[in-house]
Each structure stands twice: as structure tokens, then as C-alpha cells.
Design a protein around this motif. Structure first.
Motif, PDB file in Angstrom:
ATOM      1  N   GLN A  43       0.841  -1.202   0.000  1.00  0.00           N
ATOM      2  CA  GLN A  43       0.000   0.000   0.000  1.00  0.00           C
ATOM      3  C   GLN A  43       0.877   1.254   0.000  1.00  0.00           C
ATOM      4  OE1 GLN A  43      -2.415   0.364   3.549  1.00  0.00           O
ATOM      5  NE2 GLN A  43      -3.993   1.499   2.443  1.00  0.00           N
ATOM      6  N   SER A  44       1.885   1.252   0.830  1.00  0.00           N
ATOM      7  CA  SER A  44       2.786   2.407   0.923  1.00  0.00           C
ATOM      8  C   SER A  44       3.660   2.567  -0.323  1.00  0.00           C
ATOM      9  CB  SER A  44       3.698   2.275   2.143  1.00  0.00           C
ATOM     10  OG  SER A  44       2.937   2.272   3.313  1.00  0.00           O
ATOM     11  N   ALA A  45       4.036   1.448  -0.919  1.00  0.00           N
ATOM     12  CA  ALA A  45       4.980   1.476  -2.041  1.00  0.00           C
ATOM     13  C   ALA A  45       4.294   1.427  -3.408  1.00  0.00           C
ATOM     14  CB  ALA A  45       5.952   0.305  -1.918  1.00  0.00           C
ATOM     15  N   GLU A  46       2.979   1.417  -3.435  1.00  0.00           N
ATOM     16  CA  GLU A  46       2.258   1.258  -4.706  1.00  0.00           C
ATOM     17  C   GLU A  46       2.734   2.233  -5.786  1.00  0.00           C
ATOM     18  OE1 GLU A  46      -2.263   0.783  -5.210  1.00  0.00           O
ATOM     19  OE2 GLU A  46      -1.883   2.916  -5.595  1.00  0.00           O
ATOM     20  N   THR A  47       2.754   3.506  -5.479  1.00  0.00           N
ATOM     21  CA  THR A  47       3.138   4.515  -6.466  1.00  0.00           C
ATOM     22  C   THR A  47       4.559   4.285  -6.959  1.00  0.00           C
ATOM     23  OG1 THR A  47       1.629   6.111  -5.465  1.00  0.00           O
ATOM     24  CG2 THR A  47       3.368   7.002  -6.883  1.00  0.00           C
ATOM     25  N   THR A  48       5.461   3.997  -6.045  1.00  0.00           N
ATOM     26  CA  THR A  48       6.861   3.764  -6.406  1.00  0.00           C
ATOM     27  C   THR A  48       7.010   2.518  -7.266  1.00  0.00           C
ATOM     28  OG1 THR A  48       7.539   4.784  -4.325  1.00  0.00           O
ATOM     29  CG2 THR A  48       9.178   3.431  -5.443  1.00  0.00           C
TER      30      THR A  48
END
Length: 160
Positions: A43-48
Motif C-alpha cells: 500500500q505504501s509502495a504502490e506509487t513507487t
């Protein structure tokens, strides 16, 4: 998990389940903390993750996001995020079968209609590489099998 619970309910109709039949619940309980951590990491790394997959695909093939004169980058991002999110839930609840049945087979039809199987093959192969870089090894080993299912199903029937 949901598929396994449905099967357990069907198999044990009118009787108690054996220890062997209940083993998947014990395994799930033991892995739940890791699944939850992995879910939050995704969830935290989705964009990256999506951004790095996009950059890698573009560097390997500058024309990857072009269909004729159309730039499909925005559509690719939207579809990729959708698949990533459904995949994260499947990993969290340990239910790749429901992912297959309720999402991937439907989405496969759409990808075939747009002749996007080769793109899917490349996207989810690269995403596995990126996930292995971005997540701790134990989390990547939990999530990459789901990504491999995506790659196999969504690239099925691709032209060489």
C-alpha cells in the motif's frame, strides 16, 4: 482462504473436519502477521512500484506505451494499479483462486480484446523484479507468486 473455506464447508457437510483438513487455517494464522505487513508495505509502495515498472518498461522499449499514434500510459497505469490492488488483497487473504475466478479471467478477456497480452507478460514480469527490489525478501516471496499468476493468465494467448 475463502475458496478453501468454501471447500471445507462442502467437504465436511454434517461432520467435524479432521486436523489435516484444518491445517490451512493454522498455516494462515501463522502467516497472518507477515501478510498484513506485506499488504501495508505494498500500500505504501504502490506509487513507487508502478512508477519503477513504467520506467523499466519504457527504458527497455521506448515504444511500449504507444499503440499506433495513441499514448496508452494513463490507461496502463490505471489497469496496473487495479491489478496490483486486487493482487494485494488476494495475498492478504491467501486466496489466489478467488482472484483468478472473480477478476483475472474477466480482465483477461479485456486484455485479449485489446491484444495486450504481450504488454501484460512484460508488465508482470518486470513488476516481480521491482517487488524483489522494493520489498524485504520474505514479503516478496509471499507476493511474487500472485504476480506470476497475473502474468500467466493475462498474457495467455499472446502473439510472439
Amino acid at each position: 482462504m475463502l475458496s478453501q473455506l468454501r471447500q471445507l464447508t462442502s467437504d465436511t457437510d454434517g461432520r467435524y473436519a479432521s486436523d489435516e483438513e484444518l491445517q490451512f487455517l493454522s498455516d494462515y494464522i501463522l502467516s497472518f502477521s507477515l501478510r498484513m505487513q506485506t499488504y501495508h508495505t505494498l500500500q505504501s509502495a504502490e506509487t513507487t512500484i508502478v512508477q519503477q515498472v513504467e520506467e523499466t518498461l519504457r527504458s527497455r522499449n521506448p515504444e511500449f506505451f504507444h499503440r499506433g499514434s495513441d499514448d496508452i500510459t494513463v490507461k496502463w497505469r490505471r489497469d496496473t494499479v487495479r491489478v496490483l490492488r486486487y493482487s494485494a488483497v488476494a495475498m492478504l487473504i491467501d486466496d489466489p483462486e478467488t482472484l483468478r475466478e472473480r477478476f483475472l479471467y474477466w480482465f483477461q478477456t479485456i486484455m485479449k480484446a485489446f491484444s495486450a497480452q504481450k504488454s501484460c507478460n512484460m508488465t508482470y514480469a518486470v513488476m516481480q523484479e521491482v517487488v524483489k527490489q522494493k520489498l524485504p525478501p520474505v514479503q516478496a516471496s509471499l507476493f511474487c507468486p500472485i504476480l506470476e499468476i497475473n502474468r500467466q493468465i493475462l498474457s495467455k494467448g499472446q502473439n510472439a
